[in-house]
Enzyme design. Structure first.
Site, PDB file in Angstrom:
ATOM      1  CB  SER A 200     -56.978 -12.417  82.335  1.00 12.01           C
ATOM      2  OG  SER A 200     -56.305 -11.809  81.250  1.00 12.01           O
TER       3      SER A 200
ATOM      4  CE1 TYR B  10     -59.296 -16.069  79.090  1.00  7.85           C
ATOM      5  CE2 TYR B  10     -58.485 -13.839  78.712  1.00  7.85           C
ATOM      6  CZ  TYR B  10     -58.385 -15.062  79.349  1.00  7.85           C
ATOM      7  OH  TYR B  10     -57.388 -15.271  80.265  1.00  7.85           O
TER       8      TYR B  10
ATOM      9  CG  ASP C 296     -66.151 -30.113  81.537  1.00  7.00           C
ATOM     10  OD1 ASP C 296     -65.892 -28.938  81.854  1.00  7.00           O
ATOM     11  OD2 ASP C 296     -66.821 -30.407  80.524  1.00  7.00           O
ATOM     12  CB  VAL C 297     -64.341 -26.656  86.150  1.00  9.78           C
ATOM     13  CG1 VAL C 297     -63.104 -27.258  86.791  1.00  9.78           C
ATOM     14  CG2 VAL C 297     -63.981 -25.794  84.949  1.00  9.78           C
TER      15      VAL C 297
ATOM     16  CE  LYS D  83     -59.934 -15.991  82.707  1.00 10.79           C
ATOM     17  NZ  LYS D  83     -59.749 -17.057  83.742  1.00 10.79           N
TER      18      LYS D  83
ATOM     19  N   GLY E 122     -57.331 -26.763  86.458  1.00 14.67           N
ATOM     20  CA  GLY E 122     -56.434 -26.460  85.351  1.00 14.67           C
ATOM     21  C   GLY E 122     -54.988 -26.629  85.748  1.00 14.67           C
TER      22      GLY E 122
END
Length: 241
Positions: A117, A130, A43-44, A134, A8
């Site tokens: 995050s 999300y 693309d990971v 994380k 990224g």
């Protein structure tokens, strides 16, 4: 010259991290979904693609798993495909890169830094998977530290707080939102990508040689600021809101 891989890495926090590591003397390999100047397309979430890129690059000394996505929406109406896609990139991508690039560090030594995050500490409403993704990356960081520590590999996490980037424009393009968010941060400002990059540089480098399995929240103190947001009577010392 030691080699570092940053995912990224084409913009925002990832670009700042790549710049910091380069200044620290790393030969930085930048990965992102689309190729660009000095950026390799990968693309990971695609295990085979990550393996191919890793085979081309060879042994690395530091890996920064920064690539991540999010999809807004409440639980009751979340699209299952969106939910699994976020997990595939954020958690699956971290696993894929750790396995492919991190394995080259085994018995040689190296550092893995996973960008999580503040959502790993405090769930963020209406962002689907999300926050869970994380939190899972944070657990995977600790597992990697315990499992690979005896073989010389360190694994830590960095949790950015309120950091405006090109990818968060939908939130921070609103000046009112920016002002309110800055006002609840104990340091009274929003973060910058370089703030995160500086901590990643520390964790990737030799100064943190005895640090593993940890998470550092680069958030101006916001994850610890709950009690500052609760109103107090005027005659009680402390912040008044």
């Amino acid at each position: 010259m030691p080699t570092a891989v940053v995912t990224g890495a084409s913009r925002g926090i990832g670009a700042a991290i790549a710049t910091r590591l380069a200044s620290d003397g790393f030969d930085v390999v930048r990965l992102d979904l689309e190729a660009g100047d000095d950026v390799i397309a990968c693309d990971v979430s695609d295990h085979a693609a990550v393996r191919r890129v890793a085979a081309d690059i060879g042994p690395v000394d530091a890996l920064v798993n920064n690539a991540g996505i999010w999809k807004f929406g409440p639980i009751e109406s979340a699209d299952p495909d969106d939910f699994t896609r976020v997990l595939a990139v954020n958690l699956g991508g971290t696993f894929n890169c750790t396995q492919a690039f991190g394995a080259t560090m085994l018995d040689r030594g190296g550092s893995i830094v996973n960008v999580v995050s503040i959502a790993a500490h405090s769930p963020n409403p209406s962002v689907g998977s999300y926050s869970p993704s994380k939190t899972a990356v944070l657990a995977f960081t600790r597992q990697t530290a315990v499992e690979w520590g005896p073989r010389g590999v360190r694994a830590n996490a960095v949790g950015p707080g309120f950091v405006p980037t090109p990818g968060t424009g939908d939130v921070y393009d609103d000046d009112r939102v920016r002002a309110i968010r800055a006002s609840v941060v104990p340091l009274r400002r929003l973060g910058e990508p370089v703030d995160v990059a500086n901590v990643v540089g520390f964790l990737a480098g030799p100064e943190s040689a005895y640090v593993t399995g940890q998470v550092i929240y680069v958030d101006g103190g916001v994850t610890e600021s709950l009690m500052t947001l609760i109103p107090r009577p005027a005659d009680v010392p402390g912040p008044q809101v």
